[in-house]
Design an enzyme around this catalytic site. Structure first.
Site, PDB file in Angstrom:
ATOM      1  N   GLY A 106       0.799  -1.222   0.000  1.00 10.72           N
ATOM      2  CA  GLY A 106       0.000   0.000   0.000  1.00 10.72           C
ATOM      3  C   GLY A 106       0.829   1.267   0.000  1.00 10.72           C
ATOM      4  N   GLY A 107       2.076   1.177  -0.475  1.00 13.00           N
ATOM      5  CA  GLY A 107       2.910   2.353  -0.591  1.00 13.00           C
ATOM      6  C   GLY A 107       3.232   3.020   0.724  1.00 13.00           C
ATOM      7  N   SER A 183       4.968  -5.562  -2.211  1.00 18.46           N
ATOM      8  CA  SER A 183       5.114  -4.140  -2.550  1.00 18.46           C
ATOM      9  C   SER A 183       5.801  -3.387  -1.409  1.00 18.46           C
ATOM     10  CB  SER A 183       3.739  -3.543  -2.889  1.00 18.46           C
ATOM     11  OG  SER A 183       3.889  -2.257  -3.487  1.00 18.46           O
ATOM     12  N   ALA A 184       5.168  -2.385  -0.828  1.00 22.11           N
ATOM     13  CA  ALA A 184       5.787  -1.702   0.316  1.00 22.11           C
ATOM     14  C   ALA A 184       6.066  -2.693   1.438  1.00 22.11           C
ATOM     15  CB  ALA A 184       4.884  -0.574   0.809  1.00 22.11           C
ATOM     16  N   ASP A 289       5.619  -4.670 -14.572  1.00 21.95           N
ATOM     17  CA  ASP A 289       5.636  -3.843 -13.362  1.00 21.95           C
ATOM     18  C   ASP A 289       6.750  -2.801 -13.500  1.00 21.95           C
ATOM     19  OD1 ASP A 289       5.708  -2.756 -10.826  1.00 21.95           O
ATOM     20  OD2 ASP A 289       6.088  -4.638  -9.780  1.00 21.95           O
ATOM     21  N   HIS A 319       1.757  -4.783 -11.456  1.00 19.66           N
ATOM     22  CA  HIS A 319       2.042  -4.701 -10.033  1.00 19.66           C
ATOM     23  C   HIS A 319       0.828  -5.202  -9.249  1.00 19.66           C
ATOM     24  CE1 HIS A 319       4.421  -3.349  -6.659  1.00 19.66           C
ATOM     25  NE2 HIS A 319       3.333  -2.852  -6.114  1.00 19.66           N
TER      26      HIS A 319
END
Length: 340
Positions: A106-107, A183-184, A289, A319
């Site tokens: 979620g960045g 991701s994050a 991605d 992504h």
């Protein structure tokens, strides 16, 4: 140099230049795209309600894995959702399961351990790999900029080792622990791993055996070819990744800071400790991605440090595909089972 090589190079330079021009002319408002508002006091108003799922601790319900929420640090509002394979509920005390500590994506600014997107993945992860999964609810940026999420993630490891919850004490083999993130969350798993490697004696009896990094979110001030090629990617365009870094990194640093770029200064010293500990690492990515070149750079760094690493890269994709596409999730599950 052959004519083919010259033409290929010229085409590559043209595509990079075109991407730069497109990005400069982009009218995308990343705040609007993410449906968030940055308030004057530095907090975010998150306007888009992300679907959430409650835990399912009832063994009479036909779920592949039971789940429940437990507090880690009340003052920080951090907690964990624990997943136990349903068919392991009545295992004998000698039938211990591996432990996977999972960090959601979620960045650094969005989502939760309760988000349906990640909850469903963790249910499948626990069931398919026959592991106990602890999904960590860490503090989000910009309210809590990095390294807050890293600190919460390491604190979760200390909490696990001291918890007297029966799902952990009865069912977990503490000598087989893996850190995983998407991701994050992949970035968090990596940085939490660096910190945990430096304090292995403090987290015993927990013994980390490896890292599983699913499309980990890393960056740098110099654009990579995949970032430029996919600058206007619909899933993760550059204006959004730039905003996520601006909101999550410590104030005053750029994307070549160690939290975002693992290759600076030749990589973290703790990688030598990870090599000595014999951890096994896996990095998953896809060519569709924008982050894929960063992920390949990480694999090269780990190889250079003689860390046991496997790079799993696939054509096409986007992504988030390893969480959202069950057939791609299975590739992660299969590798985890091979680590066990």
């Amino acid at each position: 140099m052959s004519l083919h090589s010259v033409l290929t190079t010229l085409l590559s330079l043209y595509l990079i230049h075109a991407s730069i021009v497109e990005l400069a002319n982009s009218s995308m408002d990343p705040y609007k795209a993410l449906n968030i508002i940055l308030n004057p006091n530095g907090t975010l108003t998150r306007l888009n309600p992300i679907p959430q799922s409650p835990p399912s601790p009832d063994p009479t319900l036909p779920t592949p894995a039971l789940s429940k929420d437990l507090t880690i640090n009340q003052s920080k509002h951090t907690w964990a959702r624990i997943y136990l394979p349903h068919n392991a509920l009545h295992n004998s005390p000698n039938s211990k399961l591996p432990l996977i500590v999972f960090y959601h994506g979620g960045g650094f600014i969005l989502y939760s351990a309760a988000s349906t997107y990640f909850h469903d993945f963790c249910v499948s992860l626990a069931n398919n790999t026959r592991s106990v999964v602890v999904s960590v609810e860490y503090r989000l940026a910009p309210e809590h900029r990095l390294p807050a999420a890293f600190e919460d993630s390491v604190e979760a490891l200390h909490w696990i080792k001291t918890s007297n919850d029966p799902w952990l004490t009865r069912h977990v083999d503490y000598s087989r622990c893996y850190l995983m993130g998407e991701s994050a969350g992949g970035n968090i798993a990596y940085n939490a791993g660096l910190r945990a490697a430096a304090e292995v004696h403090q987290i015993k009896p927990l013994q980390i055996r490896g890292l599983v990094l699913i499309q980990p979110f890393f960056g740098g001030t110099k654009r990579t070819p995949s970032e430029l090629r996919l600058a206007e990617d619909k899933t993760l365009p550059l204006p959004i990744t730039d905003l996520m870094w601006n909101l999550s990194l410590p104030v005053g640093v750029d994307r070549d800071y160690e939290y975002s770029n693992p290759t600076v200064k030749g990589g973290a010293k703790a990688l030598d400790q990870i090599r000595l500990l014999g951890w096994r690492c896996a990095v998953f990515g896809v060519e569709g991605d924008p982050l894929v070149d960063r992920e390949r750079e990480l694999v090269k760094l780990l190889e250079h440090k003689s860390v046991h690493v496997v790079g799993q890269f696939y054509e096409g994709g986007r992504h988030g595909i390893f969480i959202g596409d069950p057939s791609m999730s299975q590739k992660v599950f299969d590798l985890v089972k091979s680590f066990h």
